[in-house]
Design an enzyme around this catalytic site. Structure first.
Site, short mmCIF file in Angstrom:
data_model
loop_
_atom_site.label_atom_id
_atom_site.label_comp_id
_atom_site.label_asym_id
_atom_site.label_seq_id
_atom_site.Cartn_x
_atom_site.Cartn_y
_atom_site.Cartn_z
N ARG A 73 3.96 5.77 -8.60
CA ARG A 73 4.16 6.10 -7.18
C ARG A 73 5.54 5.63 -6.73
NH1 ARG A 73 -0.29 3.59 -3.40
NH2 ARG A 73 -1.63 5.20 -4.31
N ARG A 142 3.59 -1.92 1.77
CA ARG A 142 3.71 -0.63 1.06
C ARG A 142 4.78 0.25 1.70
NH1 ARG A 142 -0.96 0.62 -1.81
NH2 ARG A 142 -1.91 -1.30 -2.60
N LYS A 210 -3.28 -5.21 0.28
CA LYS A 210 -2.17 -4.36 0.70
C LYS A 210 -1.88 -4.51 2.20
CE LYS A 210 -4.81 -0.91 -0.72
NZ LYS A 210 -5.31 0.43 -1.06
N LYS A 212 0.27 -2.30 5.46
CA LYS A 212 0.89 -1.00 5.74
C LYS A 212 1.52 -0.95 7.13
CE LYS A 212 -2.05 1.43 2.51
NZ LYS A 212 -3.04 2.49 2.28
N CYS A 431 -7.61 13.81 -0.67
CA CYS A 431 -7.06 12.83 -1.62
C CYS A 431 -7.15 13.42 -3.02
CB CYS A 431 -7.83 11.53 -1.52
SG CYS A 431 -9.47 11.65 -2.28
N CYS A 437 -8.31 9.74 -10.28
CA CYS A 437 -8.65 8.50 -9.58
C CYS A 437 -9.90 7.85 -10.18
CB CYS A 437 -8.90 8.78 -8.09
SG CYS A 437 -9.31 7.25 -7.22
N CYS A 476 -14.22 9.31 -2.17
CA CYS A 476 -14.96 8.06 -2.03
C CYS A 476 -14.66 7.50 -0.65
CB CYS A 476 -14.58 7.08 -3.15
SG CYS A 476 -13.12 6.09 -2.80
N CYS A 480 -8.32 7.38 1.59
CA CYS A 480 -6.91 7.66 1.31
C CYS A 480 -6.35 8.85 2.09
CB CYS A 480 -6.70 7.88 -0.18
SG CYS A 480 -7.12 6.42 -1.15
FE1 SRM Z 1 -5.27 5.09 -1.43
C1 SRM Z 1 -6.77 3.22 -3.77
C2 SRM Z 1 -4.46 7.37 -3.72
C3 SRM Z 1 -3.18 6.48 0.80
C4 SRM Z 1 -6.86 3.42 1.13
N1 SRM Z 1 -5.52 5.20 -3.43
C5 SRM Z 1 -6.13 4.29 -4.23
C6 SRM Z 1 -5.95 4.64 -5.72
C7 SRM Z 1 -4.72 3.92 -6.20
C8 SRM Z 1 -7.19 4.39 -6.60
C9 SRM Z 1 -7.34 3.07 -7.30
O1 SRM Z 1 -7.21 2.01 -6.67
O2 SRM Z 1 -7.63 3.10 -8.51
C10 SRM Z 1 -5.74 6.16 -5.57
C11 SRM Z 1 -4.96 6.84 -6.68
C12 SRM Z 1 -5.51 8.22 -6.91
C13 SRM Z 1 -4.71 9.07 -7.80
O3 SRM Z 1 -5.25 9.50 -8.84
O4 SRM Z 1 -3.56 9.36 -7.51
C14 SRM Z 1 -5.19 6.25 -4.18
N2 SRM Z 1 -3.98 6.55 -1.50
C15 SRM Z 1 -3.86 7.45 -2.51
C16 SRM Z 1 -2.96 8.60 -2.11
C17 SRM Z 1 -2.15 9.19 -3.27
C18 SRM Z 1 -3.84 9.68 -1.44
C19 SRM Z 1 -3.20 10.98 -1.08
O5 SRM Z 1 -3.96 11.92 -0.94
O6 SRM Z 1 -2.01 11.07 -0.91
C20 SRM Z 1 -2.14 7.91 -1.01
C21 SRM Z 1 -0.92 7.22 -1.54
C22 SRM Z 1 -0.12 6.62 -0.41
C23 SRM Z 1 1.20 6.06 -0.79
O7 SRM Z 1 2.11 6.83 -1.10
O8 SRM Z 1 1.37 4.84 -0.71
C24 SRM Z 1 -3.15 6.88 -0.51
N3 SRM Z 1 -5.02 4.89 0.57
C25 SRM Z 1 -4.18 5.66 1.31
C26 SRM Z 1 -4.49 5.53 2.70
C27 SRM Z 1 -3.83 6.32 3.85
C28 SRM Z 1 -2.70 5.57 4.48
O9 SRM Z 1 -2.24 4.54 3.97
O10 SRM Z 1 -2.24 6.03 5.52
C29 SRM Z 1 -5.55 4.65 2.79
C30 SRM Z 1 -6.31 4.27 4.09
C31 SRM Z 1 -5.53 3.34 4.95
C32 SRM Z 1 -5.81 1.92 4.59
O11 SRM Z 1 -5.12 1.40 3.72
O12 SRM Z 1 -6.75 1.36 5.14
C33 SRM Z 1 -5.87 4.25 1.44
N4 SRM Z 1 -6.58 3.50 -1.36
C34 SRM Z 1 -7.17 3.02 -0.22
C35 SRM Z 1 -8.14 2.04 -0.60
C36 SRM Z 1 -9.03 1.22 0.38
C37 SRM Z 1 -8.35 -0.01 0.84
C38 SRM Z 1 -9.26 -0.89 1.66
O13 SRM Z 1 -8.82 -1.37 2.69
O14 SRM Z 1 -10.39 -1.12 1.26
C39 SRM Z 1 -8.14 1.97 -2.00
C40 SRM Z 1 -9.01 1.09 -2.89
C41 SRM Z 1 -8.32 -0.18 -3.25
O15 SRM Z 1 -7.22 -0.49 -2.80
O16 SRM Z 1 -8.95 -0.92 -4.01
C42 SRM Z 1 -7.15 2.91 -2.45
FE1 SF4 Z 2 -9.56 7.81 -5.06
FE2 SF4 Z 2 -11.24 7.28 -3.10
FE3 SF4 Z 2 -8.63 7.22 -2.64
FE4 SF4 Z 2 -9.80 9.51 -3.04
S1 SF4 Z 2 -10.22 8.10 -1.33
S2 SF4 Z 2 -7.91 8.83 -4.02
S3 SF4 Z 2 -11.38 9.02 -4.49
S4 SF4 Z 2 -9.72 5.85 -3.98
#
Ligand code: SRM
Ligand code: SF4
Length: 565
Positions: A73, A142, A210, A212, A431, A437, A476, A480
């Site tokens: 990323r 981030r 994390k 943000k 997502c 993922c 899930c 994201c």
């Molecule tokens: Fe996310 C984890 C993809 C934005 C909340 N996110 C992940 C992981 C890395 C899965 C993992 O931990 O193994 C995913 C990778 C999937 C893949 O195959 O690419 C993933 N997140 C993404 C992306 C690519 C989704 C997208 O459709 O674009 C976004 C990348 C953003 C970036 O460039 O930095 C992405 N993730 C978000 C957002 C939206 C935002 O930030 O505005 C959220 C919700 C906001 C927040 O943080 O509360 C988000 N991602 C999570 C979470 C839950 C965190 C929590 O508070 O519990 C996880 C799980 C974790 O961190 O363990 C996670």
């Molecule tokens: Fe993976 Fe869940 Fe984030 Fe979708 S919402 S990319 S399934 S961690």
């Protein structure tokens, strides 16, 4: 207080390994140097996140054994890229990734399917393009978001500059990243600067989780600012930025069946002038560092600190840490989210083109050679590429002279610049979920487009075809694609099964609520049919779907499915 130094024995394993190796070097360099290795050790899988990498495996291929691949990323503050940077990313997707670029919901780009032997070169070349992957993931600040659209106010450029300032200031200081990825060597631990390294801002164990940050300019909430740990809401008067309302404690992530976890929108706690934003950013970040839960990673986000200790307490702590007193927040209003598609004038007289990218996946297919077209734009025109949090791309700073040539180039590759997407598709997010993922419980990116087609047909049959509903899907509950701020959201529960959430609003200032808990794919349209029909009949003039469901359906007696949630 749960500061890095006083963290008790109950802390998670992640805390222990950060404390043991605060340089974050792990044994990453040794693994990269070993030609036989195709994966990182368990502990290094945690360290590589701070370097912007995730170890994944292609879940479609699991039946024949795990094939390890990396997700990489970028760290791209405000999502702004030069043509040369775009060219680098485009090349690397073909030579080192799976041939696609994935625009993320945080204005970045992900590579998928990178094998170990290509990883070092990929990260080095990103750095040579003057972008980075450092801190794109991990327990640090981030990618910082900024409003991408140059159509409304000249203050956008000042706000973007502030975004970059904050991103730079909060960058982790470890030398390990440079040693491993740029010099291609192990971190030299005989050097006391490395041996005794503790990050001056983050401390020995970094953040509990994390963190943000987003900048936004009302009335357009195109970054979903309230979903961030820290939001800077620009107050612009007579085209000049006068300061920011500060919002703290937003986040989307939750886990099924765990009431300790929930989405939360940030609270606005006051106003500061632009010269104090670094103080505020550090104060809020260290609040998370010192009070976040280091014993339970599911409960470790700043939003839980704010919710449990209260906004009054948080404001006082932040003021003390930043050495300032907030002024009362200035009035602001968010009327909508989303991007502008097609050609629009910039405030400086030049043009920008908003291009719709389904689920952010930049690729070529039989009908449309989108990736090649963008590549050729980057080869031929002095423009700016701006990634949006809605997974789209803007081609900005286009002169009158170049506009027509860009139109021709895109048309020649099957890329539309007008009527690019129907209303549901144009406002939707999904997502990645399967197959990359590791946390996905259900499909998302591969499944949503077909579902949107079915929902649009249902809307037409119900009598409101051609109107927009903001639909978001995640595989899930982690959130994201920020589903809990959508008018209609689908959250994966199991293969082919989704929760349905209703009731977000156009400006992303209200969370939606769970309506149905466990709906099988074939039942989604039948479940929504009566809702769509009633919406068409009962809504007030101009009332959006999210507002109507919030006012009606969600206040009616719970269905058995919801009650079981
Ligand atoms: Fe996310 C984890 C993809 C934005 C909340 N996110 C992940 C992981 C890395 C899965 C993992 O931990 O193994 C995913 C990778 C999937 C893949 O195959 O690419 C993933 N997140 C993404 C992306 C690519 C989704 C997208 O459709 O674009 C976004 C990348 C953003 C970036 O460039 O930095 C992405 N993730 C978000 C957002 C939206 C935002 O930030 O505005 C959220 C919700 C906001 C927040 O943080 O509360 C988000 N991602 C999570 C979470 C839950 C965190 C929590 O508070 O519990 C996880 C799980 C974790 O961190 O363990 C996670
Ligand atoms: Fe993976 Fe869940 Fe984030 Fe979708 S919402 S990319 S399934 S961690």
């Amino acid at each position: 207080m749960n500061s890095p130094e006083t963290a008790g024995p109950k802390v998670t394993h992640n805390e222990a390994i950060k404390a043991a190796i605060p340089t974050l070097a792990g044994t990453i360099a040794a693994t990269l140097a070993d030609p036989a290795s195709d994966r990182f050790s368990d502990d290094d899988q945690q360290f590589i996140k701070f370097h912007g990498l995730y170890q994944q495996d292609d879940r479609d291929l699991r039946k024949t054994g795990k094939k390890f691949v990396m997700m990489v990323r970028g760290r791209i503050p405000g999502g702004v890229m030069t043509p040369a940077q775009w060219r680098t990313f485009d090349d690397l997707a073909d030579t080192h990734g799976n041939g696609t670029l994935r625009i993320t919901t945080r204005q970045s780009i992900q590579f998928h399917g990178v094998v170990m032997s290509r990883l070092g070169q990929l990260v080095r070349r990103i750095n040579e393009s003057l972008l980075s992957t450092l801190a794109a993931c991990g327990d640090v600040n981030r990618n910082v978001l900024a409003p991408p659209i140059p159509a409304f106010t000249a203050a956008r450029e000042t706000v973007f500059a502030d975004c970059v300032r904050v991103a730079d200031e909060l960058r982790p200081q470890t030398h390990a990243y440079h040693a491993i990825w740029i010099e291609g060597v192990q971190l030299d631990l005989s050097n006391p600067a490395n041996k005794d390294f503790v990050d001056p801002l983050y401390g020995r164990t970094y953040l509990p989780r994390k963190f943000k940050i987003a900048f936004v300019i009302p009335p357009l909430n195109d970054v979903d600012v309230l979903a961030n740990d820290l939001g800077f809401i620009a107050i612009v008067e007579n085209e000049c930025l006068v300061g920011y309302n500060i919002a703290v404690g937003g986040g989307m992530g939750r886990s099924h069946g765990n009431d300790q976890t929930y989405p939360r929108l940030a609270d606005v706690i006051g106003f500061v002038t632009p010269d104090r934003i670094l103080d505020v950013a550090k104060a809020v970040l260290t609040l998370h560092r010192d009070f976040g839960d280091r014993a339970d990673r599911k409960h470790a986000r700043l939003k839980y600190v704010i919710e449990e200790r209260g906004v009054v307490w948080a404001r006082a702590e932040i003021e003390a840490r930043a050495g300032l007193q907030f002024e009362p927040a200035r009035p602001h209003v968010f009327t909508r989210q989303g991007d502008l598609y097609g050609w629009h004038r910039q405030v400086d007289g030049r043009w920008f083109l908003g291009l719709f990218v389904e689920s952010g996946r930049v690729k070529d297919d039989e009908k449309c050679r989108f990736k090649t077209a963008l590549r050729q734009i980057s080869d031929r025109f002095q423009v700016e590429f701006r990634l949006t949090t809605n997974q789209n791309v803007l081609i900005a700073n286009v002169t009158d002279a170049d506009r027509e040539a860009i139109d021709r180039l895109l048309a020649g590759h099957g890329v539309k610049t007008a009527d690019q997407a129907s209303p549901f598709h144009g406002a939707a997010l999904a997502c990645p979920a399967m197959p990359t993922c590791g946390l996905a419980l259900a499909e998302s990116e591969r499944y949503l487009p077909g579902l949107l087609d079915r929902l649009e047909q249902l809307a037409a049959e119900s009598g409101f075809g051609g109107e927009e509903i903001i639909v978001r899907m995640t595989g899930c509950p982690n959130g994201c694609a920020r589903p809990y701020a959508a008018e209609l959201a689908f959250v994966g529960k199991a293969p082919g099964r989704y929760q349905i959430w209703l009731g977000g609003n156009a400006g992303s200032t209200r969370l939606n609520r769970l309506w149905k808990d466990n709906v099988k794919d074939p039942d989604i349209v039948p479940e929504l049919r009566p809702v769509f029909l009633r919406y068409a009949k009962e809504r007030n003039a101009g009332e959006r779907f999210g507002d109507w469901t919030d006012r009606t359906i969600l206040n009616e007696p719970a269905s058995p499915a919801t009650a079981a949630a």
